[in-house]
Design an enzyme around this catalytic site. Structure first.
Site, PDB file in Angstrom:
ATOM      1  N   PRO A   2      19.175  36.724  -7.971  1.00  0.00           N
ATOM      2  CA  PRO A   2      19.866  37.560  -8.959  1.00  0.00           C
ATOM      3  C   PRO A   2      21.295  37.882  -8.530  1.00  0.00           C
ATOM      4  CG  PRO A   2      18.059  38.766  -7.891  1.00  0.00           C
ATOM      5  CD  PRO A   2      18.047  37.392  -7.336  1.00  0.00           C
ATOM      6  N   GLU A   3      22.225  37.708  -9.439  1.00  0.00           N
ATOM      7  CA  GLU A   3      23.610  38.091  -9.179  1.00  0.00           C
ATOM      8  C   GLU A   3      23.925  39.364  -9.960  1.00  0.00           C
ATOM      9  OE1 GLU A   3      26.743  35.412  -8.850  1.00  0.00           O
ATOM     10  OE2 GLU A   3      25.544  33.722  -8.146  1.00  0.00           O
TER      11      GLU A   3
END
Ligand SMILES: [Zn+2]
Length: 283
Positions: A2-3
């Site tokens: 996840p960014e």
């Protein structure tokens, strides 16, 4: 992994279910994730009203009535699932506990928040809310890319004289917080800058132009995440991972999307991470 946009999407998904609600029970099913959990974590969470959810870089910060803040990092594979919310925002039944459900928070509304993380690179910690950004994971972070202190003057000054490739410089969390591999690749494509260019050799005007591009790239991804939340009722209760199309990331050997370019996307490895870019229009 996840960014920032995925983490922001998780925060926005959790907020309506958690803000103002009380954690009536906290199941902490193992002693650690990437690091040991803080001592007595379940006791320190139980009975606490959640005052608000913030995000700093890729960390979600839940402010509790006790004056403590629960820091949550999703790591490589962490997922947040919501089930059983009687308010009708989300309608997923409580699933049977799964092997990697490490922390489960039962809210007084009947909603259940499950943190599932098979690879256990995620993290949770408790810090004093008024300690600001002094926590070890937050202390050295640069400005938020969507905040006011991230601006042209900051970026030009931060990159001045740097011998590192621009790709690595933008991944440096002290320069700008929360930018990850995917969105740096997309940013450099839009800016038509090669990821190999030395940061210090790029003109101030082109560096300054990166600021609005970074905001656009992240903003569009957050918007896509918002759409995924609206479709959430039909989904499986999992927050934060959504379909989003990229111009260069994951598009090795595919045609470049710059009008009239005719090139193809290349992949190189820089500091152990894949960089995707067009050797023709990114210079
Ligand atoms: Zn091109």
């Amino acid at each position: 992994m996840p960014e920032l946009p995925e983490v922001e999407t998780v925060r926005r998904g959790l907020a309506p279910v958690m803000e103002g609600a009380v954690i009536v029970q906290a199941d902490v099913n193992r002693p650690d994730l990437r690091w040991p959990f803080p001592s007595n974590m379940a006791d320190r969470l139980t009975g606490q009203r959640v005052l608000g959810l913030r995000r700093r870089s890729k960390y979600i910060l839940l402010d509790l009535a006790s004056g403590e803040t629960l820091l949550v990092h999703l790591g490589m594979s962490g997922r947040m699932l919501i089930s059983g919310d009687p308010l009708g925002t989300f309608v997923h039944e409580h699933p049977a506990p799964e092997k990697h459900d490490h922390v489960v928070l039962h809210m007084d509304s009947g909603a259940r928040i499950t943190f599932n993380d098979p690879r256990r690179f995620g993290a949770m910690d408790l810090l004093a809310t008024d300690s600001g950004d002094t926590h070890k994971l937050l202390a050295s972070l640069g400005p938020e890319p969507l905040g006011n202190t991230f601006n042209e003057a900051h970026l030009i000054q931060a990159l001045q004289g740097r011998n590192t490739p621009i790709k690595s410089a933008l991944l440096d969390q002290r320069i700008v917080a929360g930018l990850g591999n995917i969105y740096v690749c997309e940013t450099l494509f839009r800016a038509r800058i090669s990821p190999r260019r030395k940061a210090g050799n790029i003109g101030a005007k082109r560096i300054g132009a990166l600021v609005p591009i970074i905001r656009d790239v992240l903003g569009e991804a957050i918007e896509a995440g918002g759409s995924s939340l609206r479709d959430f009722r039909q989904a499986d209760g999992e927050l934060g991972y959504f379909q989003h199309s990229f111009d260069v990331y994951g598009r090795e050997d595919k045609p470049c999307r710059t009008l009239g370019c005719g090139g193809h996307i290349s992949r190189i490895v820089q500091s152990g991470r894949s960089s995707f870019y067009c050797t023709i229009c990114q210079r």
